[in-house]
Scaffold this active site. Structure first.
Site, mmCIF file in Angstrom:
data_model
loop_
_atom_site.group_PDB
_atom_site.id
_atom_site.type_symbol
_atom_site.label_atom_id
_atom_site.label_comp_id
_atom_site.label_asym_id
_atom_site.label_seq_id
_atom_site.Cartn_x
_atom_site.Cartn_y
_atom_site.Cartn_z
ATOM 1 N N ASP A 219 0.804 -1.121 0.025
ATOM 2 C CA ASP A 219 -0.105 0.111 -0.015
ATOM 3 C C ASP A 219 0.782 1.322 0.048
ATOM 4 O O ASP A 219 1.933 1.375 0.816
ATOM 5 C CB ASP A 219 -0.850 0.020 1.315
ATOM 6 C CG ASP A 219 -1.936 1.069 1.165
ATOM 7 O OD1 ASP A 219 -3.158 0.850 0.547
ATOM 8 O OD2 ASP A 219 -1.829 2.460 1.656
ATOM 9 N N ASN A 227 -2.546 12.891 -4.169
ATOM 10 C CA ASN A 227 -3.421 13.560 -4.992
ATOM 11 C C ASN A 227 -4.001 14.798 -4.784
ATOM 12 O O ASN A 227 -4.081 15.699 -5.634
ATOM 13 C CB ASN A 227 -4.708 12.511 -4.977
ATOM 14 C CG ASN A 227 -4.669 11.473 -5.756
ATOM 15 O OD1 ASN A 227 -4.052 11.371 -6.774
ATOM 16 N ND2 ASN A 227 -5.093 10.235 -5.199
ATOM 17 N N HIS A 232 -4.504 14.472 -9.347
ATOM 18 C CA HIS A 232 -4.840 13.167 -9.807
ATOM 19 C C HIS A 232 -3.988 12.956 -10.880
ATOM 20 O O HIS A 232 -3.808 11.502 -10.924
ATOM 21 C CB HIS A 232 -6.414 13.116 -9.943
ATOM 22 C CG HIS A 232 -7.056 13.159 -8.763
ATOM 23 N ND1 HIS A 232 -7.465 12.325 -7.837
ATOM 24 C CD2 HIS A 232 -7.967 14.262 -8.266
ATOM 25 C CE1 HIS A 232 -8.163 12.614 -6.908
ATOM 26 N NE2 HIS A 232 -8.624 13.844 -7.027
ATOM 27 N N GLU A 262 -4.752 2.530 -4.094
ATOM 28 C CA GLU A 262 -3.520 2.331 -3.994
ATOM 29 C C GLU A 262 -2.751 1.096 -3.386
ATOM 30 O O GLU A 262 -1.663 0.977 -3.251
ATOM 31 C CB GLU A 262 -2.859 3.680 -3.333
ATOM 32 C CG GLU A 262 -3.139 3.532 -1.596
ATOM 33 C CD GLU A 262 -4.426 4.051 -1.343
ATOM 34 O OE1 GLU A 262 -4.551 4.804 -0.441
ATOM 35 O OE2 GLU A 262 -5.382 4.278 -2.241
#
Length: 335
Positions: A219, A227, A232, A262
């Protein structure tokens, strides 16, 4: 064209060429006489094409054209030789082997080109027959029958090959669409459905063969900040680069895919927990040591290995718990 079709074509060509070589050797032993010049040429050509077919060299279109050209010249040479000899038995034998050789036109050159070239060769052989001088009625009947049978075989093979080519084209298109559907559209690695399928397959294999199986969950740390701060578009670039780095470092050890958001997963068949932990540490370093998409990025990793009483959900849940521990332990760590 499909690799499966190419292998089948190579085997068919190898069988035909090998059969002629065996036939020629058998005839020489049975009759006690040496092979004729035409037969020796046939053995030489068939031997070379046999080796090329087994070695997979006929996958090249140029090599197939060259092989077909040599077979065509050999057919003409043999026909001229047999017509000049006035040996009716040898003429019949040559016609039979021409029948075997003619389907190779559509097999090696494709249905359309093979049909055109094959029809041209039949026409030229008919002209050669007409210019060969007076033949007996039996000889004329045998040669004309042979040419009509060759024409029938050629047309039949054209229809069969055309059907196979259309089927393979549809199959390859469908397979490509299915494969694309199993990939994550953004990162190009396996999607969640493909990962679940691979994980179940690997788990079944591990149970059957009593072999290890490990899973790594990864992760990206603080991805929301990427972001929020950089946009983004930058986040998408990070996801793509992160997936590429994971896939490159895992290599052939297993399948890498995007589980969602993610979060990524590596399914590692045949890999024990200790080895999976070492791999996860290498992945962590590969991510943190060099910027990803121009940004400093780290990731946390959770590792779980299959236990005797595990099902798929239990294995995944344990990897997820380890990932949660890594996040709570300060991130950029392996648990």
């Amino acid at each position: 064209m499909s690799a499966l079709f190419a292998r089948a074509r190579d085997r068919l060509v190898a069988v035909a060429c090998g059969a002629y070589v065996i036939y020629a050797a058998f005839c020489s032993v049975l009759t006690g006489s040496p092979l004729s010049t035409a037969q020796l040429a046939g053995v030489g050509v068939c031997g070379v094409v046999f080796v090329l077919a087994l070695a997979g060299k006929l996958r090249s279109f140029r090599m197939r054209v060259a092989a077909q050209l040599v077979v065509t010249l050999l057919s003409f040479y043999g026909a001229q030789h047999e017509l000049a000899s006035d040996n009716f038995s040898d003429q019949i034998t040559h016609l039979l082997w021409v029948m075997v050789a003619f389907p190779s036109y559509v097999l090696l050159l494709g249905s359309r080109l093979g049909l055109v070239i094959g029809l041209l060769v039949i026409a030229l052989m008919a002209l050669l027959l007409l210019g060969a001088g007076p033949l007996t009625p039996d000889q004329t009947l045998a040669w004309m029958t042979g040419l009509f049978v060759v024409l029938t075989l050629l047309l039949t093979q054209y229809l069969i090959a055309g059907f196979i080519e259309r089927y393979l084209s549809i199959h390859e298109q469908t397979s490509g669409e299915l494969q694309a559907a199993r990939l994550d559209a953004l990162t190009g690695v396996a999607g969640r459905a493909a990962l679940e399928s691979e994980l179940q397959r690997a788990l079944d294999t591990a149970r059957r063969t009593n072999s290890p199986l490990s899973v790594i969950l990864a992760d990206i740390d603080h991805f929301k900040q990427v972001n929020d701060v950089h946009g983004h578009g930058a986040g998408d670039d990070v996801l793509r680069a992160f997936a590429k780095r994971l896939r490159r470092n895992v290599g052939g050890a297993g399948m890498v895919g995007r589980w969602g958001g993610e979060e990524f997963m590596a399914v590692l068949p045949g890999v024990a927990r200790d080895d999976a932990l070492a791999l996860a540490e290498r992945l962590r370093q590969a991510v943190s040591d060099t910027e990803i998409a121009g940004l400093p990025v780290t990731a946390s990793f959770g590792v779980a290995a299959l236990r005797p009483d595990d099902d798929l959900n239990q294995l995944f849940s344990r990897a997820d718990e380890r990932l949660y521990d890594a996040k709570n332990g300060g991130r950029n760590t392996v648990r």
